[in-house]
Each structure stands twice: as C-alpha cells, then as structure tokens.
Design a protein around this motif. Structure first.
Motif, PDB file in Angstrom:
ATOM      1  N   GLN A  90       0.809  -1.212   0.000  1.00  0.00           N
ATOM      2  CA  GLN A  90       0.000   0.000   0.000  1.00  0.00           C
ATOM      3  C   GLN A  90       0.852   1.276   0.000  1.00  0.00           C
ATOM      4  O   GLN A  90       0.608   2.194  -0.792  1.00  0.00           O
ATOM      5  N   GLN A 143      -7.348   2.585   5.243  1.00  0.00           N
ATOM      6  CA  GLN A 143      -6.046   3.172   4.949  1.00  0.00           C
ATOM      7  C   GLN A 143      -4.941   2.142   4.775  1.00  0.00           C
ATOM      8  O   GLN A 143      -3.973   2.381   4.044  1.00  0.00           O
ATOM      9  N   SER A 144      -5.081   0.978   5.362  1.00  0.00           N
ATOM     10  CA  SER A 144      -4.018  -0.028   5.315  1.00  0.00           C
ATOM     11  C   SER A 144      -3.877  -0.698   3.959  1.00  0.00           C
ATOM     12  O   SER A 144      -2.811  -1.224   3.632  1.00  0.00           O
ATOM     13  N   ASN A 145      -4.966  -0.695   3.143  1.00  0.00           N
ATOM     14  CA  ASN A 145      -4.882  -1.393   1.845  1.00  0.00           C
ATOM     15  C   ASN A 145      -5.917  -0.883   0.843  1.00  0.00           C
ATOM     16  O   ASN A 145      -6.531  -1.671   0.131  1.00  0.00           O
ATOM     17  N   LYS A 242      -7.774   3.929  12.661  1.00  0.00           N
ATOM     18  CA  LYS A 242      -6.611   3.308  12.046  1.00  0.00           C
ATOM     19  C   LYS A 242      -6.943   1.842  11.776  1.00  0.00           C
ATOM     20  O   LYS A 242      -6.844   0.996  12.666  1.00  0.00           O
TER      21      LYS A 242
END
Length: 243
Positions: A90, A143-145, A242
């Motif tokens: 990412q 947001q992580s991927n 997150k």
C-alpha cells in the motif's frame, strides 16, 4: 467428465482448490505463468487422483493473449475459478504508479478481461459456473490497503453484474470473500490465528458454493458480521480510525 479451469493456478489457494475438485473426479486445467510449478502439480494431480490434468501458460496482464488462450484450450471447462490476485504494498502503491497499476490490473482488469471471454462461451452454451475470489477488503476502503481494496471492490461489483446478466442463460456466478488466509502472499504479515483461514478451508467453501449454487460466500462466517460492523461505522468516525 466435468472439468474446472483454475486461473492463477500456482497460488496456494488455487492448488488447494484444484486438489479439492480432483478429489471429486473433475478434470483439472491449470493456468498461470509458472509453468515449472504447474507442470509438477499437473503430474501430481494425475497420479494422486486419477483424473486428467493439463498445464497451460496464462498471463493475466497480457490481455491480447486471452482470447487465443481460451480458444486453444484442449479441454473446455465446465467451471472457471479466478484465483488471480496480487496484494502489493500500500505505501509503495500510494507513491509509485507502477505498483498501484499492477495491483489494479492484476486484481481487476486482468480478471475481467479473461472472464468476459469465458462468460461469452458459457452464455452461448447456456451452462457453466464462474467463481471469482474477491476479498472482504473490497467492502470498505481502509487506509491499510485501499488500493488493493478498491480493486477488489470493483471485482465484486463486476461479479454481481455478471451474475445478474448471465442468470437468464443458466450460467451461475459465485463471489467468494475470504478474510485473512495463510498463503505465500501473506507470509510477511502477522495474521490473527482465530480470524485466518487455511487454503484448504477456502477450497471446501468454493466446492460447496459451486455445488449448491451459492451467490456470495464468506470463507469464515464471522467475517460477514465483522464487515457489517465496519461498514456501518459513520464516516465522520471511520475516517479517524486506524484500520
């Protein structure tokens, strides 16, 4: 004898799926780039399960070759299973278009290119089953991927429309939504054991979905509820999290 085509056949999930169908005496067509691995798998399947198996070169990103690839198959499949996938990185994809493009093309564009061709054949025959291995990552961007997730979201939407389009012609389309799966692709990730499936579990779910003509299936049932919770978090709250 029924036959199954595995696209992206060298992956851990595809190998498990191939073995599962071979156990039930399906002939197996292994398609992918790693011909050395596929040739070895072909021989093993033929000896172990006493079925016919073939290994064929296939590159998901070589769109121009897809029509001839399918037309030249010596064995036309009754079931086509798309296990093509690339997780990618990412952080790298957010800065490097080549990485982002590879993620999008592998998980969406390449899959759509070949499945459109398969779908036309099945539509003309008025029979056949298409299975697409998508991902729960496509159910909400995180947001992580989010590059990978967006490609899988598009793929899930494609499979939904394809299912709707082909229903009248007796062609069935299955969307499979794994959560975490132990594979070479996730080997560097720290995965929660309770939430992570083995490739053999994916294979069992896929075979059952084909037999029972399921529409959308989760490999581990609780992912449906996990993702329901994630999807219902209000956007003003979600954007600060997150995940």
């Amino acid at each position: 004898m029924a036959s199954v085509l595995l696209l992206g056949a060298a992956s851990d999930m595809a190998v498990a799926i191939a073995r599962k169908f071979a156990t039930d005496k399906y002939d197996i067509i292994l398609a992918g780039r790693d011909m050395e691995a596929l040739t070895a798998l072909k021989s093993d399947i033929e000896i172990r399960y006493d079925v016919k198996a073939v290994a064929v070169k296939f590159d998901a990103l070589d769109y121009a070759s897809h029509q001839s690839f399918y037309q030249n198959l010596s064995l036309k499949p009754d079931v086509t299973i798309c296990v093509i996938g690339y997780l990618g990185e990412q952080e790298k994809a957010a800065k490097d278009w080549n990485e982002a493009s590879k993620i999008i093309a592998t998980n969406y564009t390449g899959a759509v290119s070949i499945l459109n061709i398969v779908a036309q054949d099945y539509e003309a025959k008025k029979q056949g089953t298409i299975v697409g291995i998508s991902s729960v990552a496509g159910l909400r961007g995180r947001q992580s991927n989010f590059i990978y997730g967006s490609a899988k979201a598009a793929f899930s939407a494609y499979l939904s429309g394809l299912r709707n389009h082909l229903y009248k012609n007796n062609v069935h389309v299955v969307t499979v939504l794994p959560g975490f799966v132990y594979t070479k692709m996730t080997a560097d990730l720290k995965l929660p054991p309770m939430l992570t499936a083995k490739p053999e579990e994916v294979a069992t779910v896929v075979k059952k979905a084909v037999t029972k003509k399921k529409n959308i299936v989760y490999v581990k049932w609780f992912w449906k509820w996990i993702m329901l919770i994630i999807r219902t978090i209000p956007e003003p709250v979600f954007k600060k999290m997150k995940l």
